[in-house]
Design an enzyme around this catalytic site. Sequence first.
Site, PDB file in Angstrom:
ATOM      1  CE1 TYR A 135      -4.087   1.972   0.592  1.00 44.23           C
ATOM      2  CE2 TYR A 135      -2.817   3.073   2.311  1.00 44.23           C
ATOM      3  CZ  TYR A 135      -3.936   3.008   1.493  1.00 44.23           C
ATOM      4  OH  TYR A 135      -4.907   3.983   1.596  1.00 44.23           O
ATOM      5  CE  LYS A 157      -3.751   4.943  -1.474  1.00 41.36           C
ATOM      6  NZ  LYS A 157      -4.793   5.356  -2.457  1.00 41.36           N
TER       7      LYS A 157
END
Length: 254
Positions: A155, A159
């Site tokens: 993640y 991002k």
Amino acid sequence: MTSTATPRTAIVTGAARGIGAGVAKRLAADGFAVAVLDLDEALCAKVADQLTAEGGRALAVAVDVTSEEAVTAAVERVATELGDPAVLVNNAGIIRDNLLFKMTAGDWDAVLNVHLRGSFLMSRAVQGFMTKAGWGRIVNLSNISALGNRGQANYSAAKAGLQGFTKTLALELGKFGVTVNAIAPGFIETEMTEATAARMGMSFADFREAVVAQIPVNRSGLPADIAHAVSYFASEGAGYVSGQVLYVAGGPAA
């Protein structure tokens, strides 16, 4: 927004719930016709129906943002039924949290595909409409986890990648009147953060209390906080702001 006779069209991915639904509602209130995109068209329809009931124009479209064919078809449908897309909010995302030694290649690929491949495919599909019109707004949803967060290697990488993607598109598309910016939320009360609490074996109330204790403004964030920031980036007045990452996290980013 503007005083154009025909409302501009905005596309919001991952808009069936949480931040995406909040953004869709805010953009509709700002006067945009809003395409509500997510995997489940029935859930999209609930949001779209609410926007329509409140006097807006909305369209529910089921799409897997990792599929090139599905994205192309979805954007074409939006252009035909709602109008050429002028705003894109890349919000679709998933989590598959785990420590590195426990993380599977499948969990890595799934997260990177939705966040990065999905944003790439959606942005590529809409940019032609925006450059032709000489006006466009792309807003990518990053996260404070881009700065690093234990148990989120996939993640965090996705991002952080979106921030580089944002800055590059800003360079490429600026001369065509298209701005590209990113928003990096901190702790926001959504089903995703509830799932994180469950994974940690905590009640959401206890989890939220522990997180809020570390937030300078002494509260958790809500989808409306992110929607407000999107509203700014999508506005006519934000035309001189591009390639930026705005941390909406109740305090300075670490």
